[in-house]
Structures are given as structure tokens and as C-alpha cells.
Enzyme design. Sequence first.
Site, PDB file in Angstrom:
ATOM      1  CD  GLN B 210      85.130 -40.990  15.955  1.00  0.00           C
ATOM      2  OE1 GLN B 210      84.908 -41.401  17.586  1.00  0.00           O
ATOM      3  NE2 GLN B 210      86.317 -40.594  16.196  1.00  0.00           N
ATOM      4  CE  LYS B 233      89.488 -42.333  16.197  1.00  0.00           C
ATOM      5  NZ  LYS B 233      90.158 -40.831  17.007  1.00  0.00           N
ATOM      6  CB  CYS B 372      90.481 -34.098  11.171  1.00  0.00           C
ATOM      7  SG  CYS B 372      91.686 -33.907  12.037  1.00  0.00           S
TER       8      CYS B 372
END
Lengths: 132, 414
Positions: B210, B233, B372
Site C-alpha cells: 500500500q 496497485k 484480507c
Amino acid sequence: MDDLYREIIIERYKDPLYRGVLEPNDISFEDENPLCGDHIRIDLRVDENARVIEAAFSGHGCAISQASADLLLESIIGKTLDEVKQLNKQDVLDLLGIELGPVRLKCALLPLKVVKAGVYGLGEASDSLVEE
Amino acid sequence: MNTTTAERLDLIQIREDFPILKREIAPGIPLVYLDSTATSQKPLAVIRAMNDYYERSNANIHRGVHTLAEEATAQYEAAREKIARFIGARKSCEVVFVRNTTEAINLVAFSWGRKFLQRGDRVLLTEMEHHSNLVPWQILAQEKGLELDFIPVTENGLLDLDEFQRLLGQKPKIVAVTQMSNVLGTINPVKQIAQLAHQAGAVVLVDGAQSVPHLPVNVEDLEADFLAFSAHKMLGPTGIGALFGKEELLEAMPPFLGGGDMIKKVHLRSFSANELPHKFEAGTPAIAEAIGFGAAIDYLSRIGMERVAAHEREIIHYALEALSEIDGLTVFGPPADQKGAVASFTMRGVHPHDVSQILDSQGIAVRAGHHCAMPLHEKFGLPATTRASFYLYNTHQEVDQLVRGLAKVKKIFG
């Protein structure tokens, strides 16, 4: 899509008729949908003719899974266990009166999966129980 | 931290670059994509780079001397160099192509871990890890008899650093921690964690799934020994990710998967491993995807990660303020200045799946579930949350649409 949240679904989600736990019971089974964490336990009492006389569900989940559980239990009271074994995906969709995509279908079918796994006396619930 | 108008992103231009953002979910209902934490959308530059490769240069790499093979190899290796520069690695051989963050962490667990960890050794993780930074260690712990410890998460979604210091006293061999939580958005003080961990003699793995897409990340500055992240991502394709590892660590590690390209010599009963980074890249890799990854890095570098991060800071401040005004809505995690552009929330009386479905009917894509991170949800006593996440292409108007969408959820569930 607003059809998905038909009045009956919202109604049964907010004020279910069969929410609760039956202790003692003749059949009890629980399972969850690992995708969303929905968890349902279903308890049944049956008479000497193997006919469902009382049913209750507990746990947590979305409006679709909770309404599905409530409507399903309503529909199986009075049925024999052999009749319950015959229930399938389409029966649940008919009860809900909606069409569902693959993801939400899992929510709708979780209660039936749990009921059938319990009725069959299985160790675990599998998707094949509710496939057509 | 303030951005002047001149430095602001040109949202109109950026949105033009992403064809999918023009899509309507139903006639007259444009897509509002608020699920970039799951996967980002891809700019035309990335899609084109992959198409161009297939249309002009498609060939297997590192073998064959024909023109196409040379071009394919050059483009694949150029992507590696771009990635190395992007994260401040000293050498491109410190960047190993993998499928995704998950595979990168598995590589460390099963190559480094199998060789350097022994029965009774401790692995220090956190309670906010994604399953990808939990399960590989659980598997290894079972296999080798390791002890797993966890830095606790406080009520407001931060790591308990006092407890971290105490756990370091038990001399973990590795500290593996996410730089940004995919649920809470918490940005963890990874540099401080790495310094303390190193003083205690531990190796440090940073889960950058992230953080690398959303913040300027420099491995030298962070003092990370390993950094794992995924292309998809950060505007790139699925099926490709990267593991950064310090050269001396990668050198000392045995191969992870065996096969073609990872060898120097093979006999019937033995082999010798190839040099870095090829030692860890067995079999034909995702070549087009690596090239697409490189194009994504080019795109982000052109804009500048500082500006991407500044834009997202602005959006999350705005979003958290707007969401806080909705009665019955609870957002999890720290305040806006300590987190990335992620808002996970619950609405009183409405299951996250239903929230997400009703938002979808208005074109708004969010994620519902445990993202998750089941242990983290358990900790907060939640079966699931709804998560809205933002990226460089999201606008303030989209936040407004989310708020209007949530009003409709409340209306339906009255």
C-alpha cells in the site's frame, strides 16, 4: 438493482421471525462465508416422523443472507427432512424473489447450505449441496 | 505539507489518461472508482506499453540472439532499472521480479527463512498485517517450530511502539511489518521500527503493497532489508510485483523456485544457481507485465510521488470530515494526518455487503469484507467493514457522490 432490496428482504432483515437459538435441538449446524465473514447457525427440532416442527437461526450477515435464512426456515417448517434435502438454489431464489450475481448468490445460499449439511449430518458444508 | 495550486495535480488531464474512468456502470451512471487499495486502474500508457510489446517485440528473454529476443530482454531489464531507481535501490540486481507482494513475502519466508531460522527463533509481525504477511510465516513456523509475536494495534489504529520495544527484547530474527495498513490506512513509522530492529539484531521486511503506490518510498532512507510490492496497485498490470532485497542478503539466500533461467549449470543430479537477480526468477517471467510495470513507474515518476501523496492527503482529510457528519457511521483507524487515503467504516444496522451493493447501484465501487485482514477485524470485533479508498485520479466530487450514496443506503434501510 433496487429490486434486490425488496420490502420483504428489508423487513425480514430488520424483524426476522425465526431468529434465535433452540436448546436442546435435534439438528444444529453452523458455517460461514469466508469471503465476507457472514456466519449462520441453524437449529431444528423434528418430530418422530422426521418432520421439522421448530427452526431458528442465529449469527450475523447481510440483509440477503439473513432474509434468506428467515424465509427458508419459514418454508421448511412442516416439511420432512427428506423434503428439505430436495431443496435447491432455485427454491431459495424463489423465496427471495430476486436474481443475484455470483458474489451475492453465496450470501443467499449460505442458510440452505447450513440447513442441508445439518440434515445430512455432514462434517462440513460444501457448495455442492446447493448447486442445481 | 501544503500544496500550492501550481503543484496540484491536473485531475482533468489525469482522468483523461485512464480510459476506464469514462465508463458508465448503467446508462447515465458514471463509474466512481473508490477501490484502488484492492487494485488501481491503469493509464493508457501502461496498456499501450504492453500492447506494443506484444505487437512489436514479443520474444522470450535472456535466450536467443535474434532481434526480438534482444528487444524483449532490454525492455524487461529496463523495467527493473526503473523500479530500482523509483525505490532508491543501489543496484538493479537488488530488485527481483515476482508475481505480487504475496509471492515476494513467501520468497523471503521460504528462502531466507528456511536457511536462517531455527526451532525456537522468533518472528515479529503486527496485528494489522494483511494475510499475505501472516500466513507465509505461520506455514514456516509450523514447519520449523518458530515463535510468532505481534506488535499490538491500539484503539486508534496505531502500532503500540512501547510494546514493540519490549518484544524486541526477545530478540526476534526478523521484523516484518506493513508500511501502510490496507484497512486502517495507518502509516507506520517504518524507519524508526527498522532502526530499533536493527539495533536488536533483526532483519527487517517492509510490506510496501500500500505504501509504494501512494507515498515516496526509499529503501536506503527506510533502512529496509526487504521491501515487497505489487504493480497492480500502482497503475501497473496484475501478475507482476517486485521484491527488493539488500544484495548481501539475496546473495546469501538459496534459490526459491527451481527451473530455467535461475541456473548457471545443470547436471542430472545437481545445479549451480545463476547470479542475482536471476537466481530468483525461475521460468519464463511475466515479460509484458514487467514492461507495463515499468510504464506505470514512468507515469508515477513524471507526476512525482510527493504530489500524489499530497493530493491523497487532501482527499482523505475531506472524506473523513464528510463521513464524520453521517449519523451512525464509524470510520476506523487514526486521524487523517496519520494515514493514507483509506476509509474503512461501518454503518449502524446495515451490513457492509449491503452498503457496497447499494453504492454499486449508483456507480460507486467500494470494497466490503475483511479485506484480507481477519485478525485485525476480530480485534475490533467486526465481521466486516466497507472500505472506500482513493488514488491520484479521485476527485472531491467523488467523495461527495460517496456521501450522497450513503444517504441512499440509510434511506433504504430506514
